[in-house]
Design a protein around this motif. Structure first.
Motif, short mmCIF file in Angstrom:
data_model
loop_
_atom_site.label_atom_id
_atom_site.label_comp_id
_atom_site.label_asym_id
_atom_site.label_seq_id
_atom_site.Cartn_x
_atom_site.Cartn_y
_atom_site.Cartn_z
N UNK A 292 4.84 12.93 7.38
CA UNK A 292 4.02 14.12 7.14
C UNK A 292 3.73 14.32 5.66
N UNK A 293 4.37 13.52 4.80
CA UNK A 293 4.22 13.67 3.35
C UNK A 293 2.90 13.12 2.82
N UNK A 294 2.59 13.49 1.59
CA UNK A 294 1.31 13.12 0.98
C UNK A 294 1.17 11.62 0.75
N UNK A 295 2.28 10.90 0.69
CA UNK A 295 2.20 9.45 0.48
C UNK A 295 1.53 8.75 1.66
N UNK A 296 1.44 9.43 2.79
CA UNK A 296 0.92 8.81 4.01
C UNK A 296 -0.45 9.36 4.40
N UNK B 281 0.83 -1.21 0.00
CA UNK B 281 0.00 0.00 0.00
C UNK B 281 0.86 1.26 0.00
N UNK B 282 1.89 1.25 0.83
CA UNK B 282 2.81 2.38 0.94
C UNK B 282 4.08 2.05 0.15
N UNK B 283 4.26 2.73 -0.93
CA UNK B 283 5.37 2.41 -1.82
C UNK B 283 6.68 3.05 -1.40
N UNK B 284 6.60 4.10 -0.57
CA UNK B 284 7.80 4.79 -0.12
C UNK B 284 8.02 4.51 1.36
N UNK B 285 9.05 3.78 1.68
CA UNK B 285 9.32 3.43 3.08
C UNK B 285 9.79 4.66 3.84
N UNK C 255 0.65 17.98 14.02
CA UNK C 255 0.98 18.27 12.62
C UNK C 255 0.54 17.12 11.72
N UNK C 256 0.74 15.90 12.17
CA UNK C 256 0.34 14.73 11.39
C UNK C 256 -1.17 14.73 11.18
N UNK C 257 -1.90 15.12 12.21
CA UNK C 257 -3.36 15.18 12.13
C UNK C 257 -3.81 16.29 11.18
N UNK C 258 -3.19 17.47 11.30
CA UNK C 258 -3.56 18.59 10.42
C UNK C 258 -3.24 18.31 8.96
N UNK C 259 -2.23 17.48 8.73
CA UNK C 259 -1.88 17.10 7.36
C UNK C 259 -2.85 16.08 6.78
N UNK C 260 -3.73 15.55 7.64
CA UNK C 260 -4.68 14.53 7.20
C UNK C 260 -4.09 13.13 7.16
N UNK C 261 -2.93 12.97 7.78
CA UNK C 261 -2.25 11.68 7.72
C UNK C 261 -2.53 10.80 8.93
N UNK C 262 -2.95 11.41 10.05
CA UNK C 262 -3.18 10.64 11.26
C UNK C 262 -4.55 9.97 11.20
N UNK C 263 -4.55 8.68 11.42
CA UNK C 263 -5.76 7.87 11.33
C UNK C 263 -6.18 7.45 12.73
N UNK C 264 -7.33 7.94 13.17
CA UNK C 264 -7.78 7.64 14.54
C UNK C 264 -8.54 6.31 14.57
N UNK C 265 -7.86 5.28 14.14
CA UNK C 265 -8.40 3.92 14.17
C UNK C 265 -7.40 3.06 14.94
#
Length: 367
Positions: free
Chosen positions: A176-180, A164-168, A223-233
């Motif tokens: 914080x990048x868009x890949x995540x 799913x994540x192609x960039x380790x 910052x991770x949450x504001x970037x939309x990357x943090x998943x609250x699951x």
């Protein structure tokens, strides 16, 4: 430890009769107040008392967490005692909630395995006990009277689904990048669960903070949450297998277990400061099977159980002593490797301060 929601009313352990638990030992021994095996008359007498009780209630011990499935089976095979395992995915805080709700009942937990912050906030729930290997446990890894004792640690790591994540990720800020986007989870609520607490700790020490200052770790997840990357699951084997939680901060031994179960799952220890934190064993002061609870502690701090932790990728607290005694499983040790030189772990005081900071600031940071 895990973080599935717990409905205390639904807690179910196989019940044992009160009369069975009460007759756990000879009339001259009160198992609830015994602080070592000598109080029973030695290990053989402790084993006999525990076998008379016939059962042990554990809680929040997933089979794939630090090898607890095999540890429980080994205890059962050695002593012939039934082990009732409740709510394997419960958090450390939920263990204490269950003990409080079930106080005086035969289904209450006998023993705990807890993260540091929850341990330190609930010492009134514990009965002191010193295992036979007490002198081999470093002073820094135990409360002086035996209220709690460190048992194992791992390294806080990042697991990811390479399908799913192609960039380790190679550094913390990569996440914080868009890949995540919408992909990064932690194992629970850091105000309740030890693994999530440690995820914030890792972010702190890798973001200009320290064990004395967790705020940069909270700021990173904000910052991770504001970037939309943090998943609250809360990640589970199912969410990991499905790709729903494609990136997970968790202990190295948990991410290694996920790799064994999920094709493409990989684990990385980020360069820089490595973060670890010992979990803690404690006997419940309200244990319905007090002799079995103490026998469980003796087993946990035996080479058999400590090597089972090691085989799962967790570093046991008695590793140095076992190395000196020649009882370490060398095959397991070779597979796990050694603790990194840049390893840090919070003291009791640092854990308490960080827990207070998280209680005050975490919810606002990720809302």
């Amino acid at each position: 430890m895990g973080v599935a929601a717990l409905a205390v009313a639904a807690l179910a352990l196989t019940a044992c009769s009160s009369s069975t638990a009460a007759s756990s030992s000879s009339s001259s021994v009160d198992a609830k107040t015994a602080t070592d095996a000598a109080a029973f008359g030695g290990m053989d007498a402790l084993v006999a008392a525990a076998k008379t009780e016939g059962a042990l209630n554990v809680i929040a011990l997933p089979d794939d967490w630090a090898n607890y499935g095999k540890i429980i089976e080994a205890f059962k095979a050695k002593y012939g005692i039934t082990v009732n395992s409740a709510s394997p995915d419960a958090s450390s805080a939920e263990e204490i909630t269950a003990a409080t709700s079930l106080v005086g009942q035969d289904t209450a937990p006998d023993v705990f395995d807890l993260g540091p912050a929850v341990t330190l906030a609930n010492t009134d729930k514990f009965a002191p006990y010193k295992v036979s290997s007490w002198s081999d446990i470093p002073d820094a890894n135990k409360e002086s009277t035996g209220l709690w004792v460190n048992d194992y640690t791992g390294l806080m790591s990042v697991g990811y689904n390479s399908n799913v994540v192609k960039t380790a990720p190679t550094k913390l800020d990569d996440l914080l990048g868009s890949d995540y986007k919408g992909k990064v989870a932690i194992n629970g609520d850091p105000t309740q669960a030890g693994a999530a607490f440690a995820a914030v700790g890792l972010a702190a020490v890798q973001s200009g903070g320290s064990l004395d200052d967790f705020q940069p770790g909270i700021d990173f997840f904000q910052k991770l949450n504001k970037a939309g990357n943090f998943l609250t699951v809360d990640p589970t084997p199912a969410t990991i297998a499905s790709g729903e939680t494609a990136v997970v901060f968790d202990w190295s031994y948990n991410n290694l277990a996920s790799a064994a179960a999920t094709p493409g799952w990989k684990t990385t220890i980020l360069p820089g400061t490595a973060y670890g934190s010992y979990y803690n064993q404690a006997v419940s002061a309200d244990a319905p099977h007090p002799a079995a609870a103490r026998l469980w502690q003796e087993f946990i701090y035996s080479a058999d159980a400590q090597n089972l932790y090691l085989a799962a990728g967790a570093f046991p607290v008695l590793l140095t002593a076992m190395d000196a005694a020649g009882t370490t499983d060398k095959t397991a040790q070779a597979a796990v490797g050694t603790m990194p030189d840049n390893f840090v772990s919070p003291t009791a005081e640092q854990s308490s301060a960080a827990a207070a900071l998280l209680s005050a600031n975490w919810a606002t940071a990720i809302q």
